[in-house]
Design a protein around this motif. Structure first.
Motif, PDB file in Angstrom:
ATOM      1  N   ALA A   8       6.388  -2.039  -5.023  1.00 41.77           N
ATOM      2  CA  ALA A   8       7.747  -1.511  -4.897  1.00 41.77           C
ATOM      3  C   ALA A   8       7.951  -0.921  -3.497  1.00 41.77           C
ATOM      4  CB  ALA A   8       7.997  -0.457  -5.963  1.00 41.77           C
ATOM      5  N   LEU A  38       6.665   1.048 -11.464  1.00 41.27           N
ATOM      6  CA  LEU A  38       7.576   0.949 -10.312  1.00 41.27           C
ATOM      7  C   LEU A  38       7.754  -0.502  -9.889  1.00 41.27           C
ATOM      8  CD1 LEU A  38       6.516   3.972  -8.066  1.00 41.27           C
ATOM      9  CD2 LEU A  38       8.781   3.564  -9.059  1.00 41.27           C
ATOM     10  N   ALA A  41      10.025  -2.174 -12.366  1.00 42.54           N
ATOM     11  CA  ALA A  41      11.418  -1.747 -12.187  1.00 42.54           C
ATOM     12  C   ALA A  41      12.051  -2.480 -11.010  1.00 42.54           C
ATOM     13  CB  ALA A  41      11.492  -0.236 -11.977  1.00 42.54           C
ATOM     14  N   GLU A  42      11.319  -2.585  -9.921  1.00 39.59           N
ATOM     15  CA  GLU A  42      11.877  -3.264  -8.746  1.00 39.59           C
ATOM     16  C   GLU A  42      12.048  -4.761  -8.986  1.00 39.59           C
ATOM     17  OE1 GLU A  42      10.819  -3.612  -4.086  1.00 39.59           O
ATOM     18  OE2 GLU A  42      11.103  -1.610  -4.952  1.00 39.59           O
ATOM     19  N   GLU A  70      15.141   3.368  -9.492  1.00 41.19           N
ATOM     20  CA  GLU A  70      13.754   3.022  -9.820  1.00 41.19           C
ATOM     21  C   GLU A  70      13.006   4.233 -10.373  1.00 41.19           C
ATOM     22  OE1 GLU A  70      11.710   1.157  -6.565  1.00 41.19           O
ATOM     23  OE2 GLU A  70      13.086  -0.547  -6.531  1.00 41.19           O
TER      24      GLU A  70
END
Length: 148
Positions: A8, A38, A41-42, A70
């Motif tokens: 990320a 993370l 999420a990205e 994020e």
């Protein structure tokens, strides 16, 4: 196993630790877990926002928004990793019941609709957009010179 080589870019483990109010020791199991979340999420954001890097490079506020989204998504997962919705504890004759907000009880990395609205910039072109304009109730008659 998914490839986590894409780390990320917009949020860090330190950002998540600050949000959670805890220290996360580097290379610990918790550190690796937060980094993986993370990354996920990205990747979720990149799948829908293909212009992410360009928009973030051009606009510092947008880059900060990506960071916020994020961190929020990972923080929700970190606070309730199992996705529990309700919990009750009984000690002797006392009961304690707690219900978790549904946005925090999925057990997954989720970007909320309100966060997507922040991430998805509206296009500057109106070629395929409908612009709603108020229509008057009555149309005024054209004005003609007196005696026409």
């Amino acid at each position: 196993m998914p490839d986590d080589s894409q780390v990320a870019k917009y949020a860090t483990i330190s950002d998540v630790a600050d949000e959670l109010g805890e220290d996360i020791i580097e290379k610990s199991a918790r550190w690796k877990q937060i980094q993986r979340w993370l990354n996920r999420a990205e990747r979720t954001i990149r799948a829908r926002v293909t212009e992410l890097d360009g928009w973030a490079a051009a606009d510092a506020d947008y880059k900060a928004t990506v960071n916020d989204v994020e961190v929020s998504a990972v923080e929700r997962k970190a606070r309730n990793p199992d996705g529990m919705r309700s919990m009750m504890t009984q000690i002797d004759d006392d009961n304690f019941q707690q219900t978790v907000d549904t946005s925090r009880s999925t057990g997954e990395i989720v970007i909320l609709d309100s966060e997507w609205s922040l991430l998805l910039k509206s296009a500057s072109t109106t070629a395929f957009s409908v612009i709603a304009q108020a229509q008057p109730d009555a149309f005024p008659l054209p004005s003609y010179p007196y005696g026409y």
